[in-house]
Design a protein around this motif. Sequence first.
Motif, PDB file in Angstrom:
ATOM      1  N   ASN A   1      46.575  73.022 -58.720  1.00 46.43           N
ATOM      2  CA  ASN A   1      46.376  74.462 -58.872  1.00 46.43           C
ATOM      3  C   ASN A   1      47.624  75.065 -59.516  1.00 46.43           C
ATOM      4  O   ASN A   1      48.647  75.246 -58.858  1.00 46.43           O
ATOM      5  CB  ASN A   1      46.117  75.083 -57.483  1.00 46.43           C
TER       6      ASN A   1
ATOM      7  N   LYS B   1      47.996  78.025 -60.629  1.00 47.05           N
ATOM      8  CA  LYS B   1      48.117  79.470 -60.371  1.00 47.05           C
ATOM      9  C   LYS B   1      48.426  80.201 -61.684  1.00 47.05           C
ATOM     10  O   LYS B   1      47.941  79.765 -62.727  1.00 47.05           O
ATOM     11  CB  LYS B   1      49.159  79.723 -59.281  1.00 47.05           C
TER      12      LYS B   1
ATOM     13  N   PHE C   1      43.428  72.894 -62.428  1.00 53.48           N
ATOM     14  CA  PHE C   1      43.049  74.309 -62.457  1.00 53.48           C
ATOM     15  C   PHE C   1      44.127  75.109 -63.195  1.00 53.48           C
ATOM     16  O   PHE C   1      45.086  75.591 -62.587  1.00 53.48           O
ATOM     17  CB  PHE C   1      42.914  74.852 -61.025  1.00 53.48           C
TER      18      PHE C   1
ATOM     19  N   GLN D   1      40.166  78.831 -61.394  1.00 49.68           N
ATOM     20  CA  GLN D   1      40.820  79.209 -60.133  1.00 49.68           C
ATOM     21  C   GLN D   1      40.020  80.292 -59.413  1.00 49.68           C
ATOM     22  O   GLN D   1      40.185  80.518 -58.222  1.00 49.68           O
ATOM     23  CB  GLN D   1      42.221  79.745 -60.414  1.00 49.68           C
ATOM     24  N   ASN D   2      39.174  80.977 -60.171  1.00 47.08           N
ATOM     25  CA  ASN D   2      38.368  82.053 -59.607  1.00 47.08           C
ATOM     26  C   ASN D   2      37.221  82.325 -60.559  1.00 47.08           C
ATOM     27  O   ASN D   2      37.384  82.201 -61.771  1.00 47.08           O
ATOM     28  CB  ASN D   2      39.230  83.322 -59.479  1.00 47.08           C
TER      29      ASN D   2
ATOM     30  N   HIS E   1      40.684  81.142 -52.198  1.00 45.74           N
ATOM     31  CA  HIS E   1      42.097  80.796 -51.988  1.00 45.74           C
ATOM     32  C   HIS E   1      42.763  81.943 -51.233  1.00 45.74           C
ATOM     33  O   HIS E   1      42.428  83.117 -51.454  1.00 45.74           O
ATOM     34  CB  HIS E   1      42.769  80.561 -53.338  1.00 45.74           C
TER      35      HIS E   1
END
Length: 247
Positions: free
Chosen positions: A9, A11, A41, A64-65, A95
């Motif tokens: 991830n 971010k 991600f 991620q979303n 998350h």
Amino acid sequence: MRKPLLAANWKMNGSLTENEKRLTLFKEKLSNLEHQDIVIFPPAIYIPQTANLLYNSDISWGFQNIFHESMGAYTGEHSPGMAKDYGVSYALVGHSERRLLFGETDHQILKKIAILLEFGMTPIVCIGETLSQYKNHETLDVLKRQLKAFLDPISCEQQDLVIAYEPVWAIGTGKAATESEVQVVHENIRLIVSEYDQWDADLIRIIYGGSVTAQNSNHFLAQPDIDGLLVGGASLKSDEFISICTQ
Ligand code: PGA
């Protein structure tokens, strides 16, 4: 048989140049790892670049979303159909940063899971307690509530959904939970899942996230109920993530 899943991830980190270096190395070193699934991600804007660089490798990529509607007037959002256009097969859902910083609710999380499954993508649903909940011994109550919100209404092939246990106090803090602590929590998560008729708790993958490093990753992976890892900070260091995936 549960195949380990190792997820990176990133971010809101990265740049075209940095990503290219990282992804090229990942493709070189992490393709052909038959015994585990690996998924990256990146921030959504870099999905086309990621798809391009990882094309024809065994590494998957994910959002991620994602939004819970398929199209329409939702400024700033991305739909599952758009993700599919770029070969996306996974998405993180719920998350703790989305829950805490962007007010994402259990209800929205449920809607996201449902639309991802409808589009044939695998949701990685994140659950976890905050530090004060941990200190007050509320971990299992919190997890039960977060699990109930989607286990009740959703029914699917269990292989198609992954649960990520991420204690909020362990994320980005350098203070990972211990592997024995996580093992007990994962056992309990599996027990909770088994209470729902439509779910086969033995099949569902439960992964751990929160300050995972190349030093502690194999301790986690050696536990019988830890089926993989969701790696944040350490996945931005190419050599470290490669070592987590290959040791
Ligand atoms: P961390 O993040 O590995 O940097 O603690 C994990 C996550 O938020 O998924």
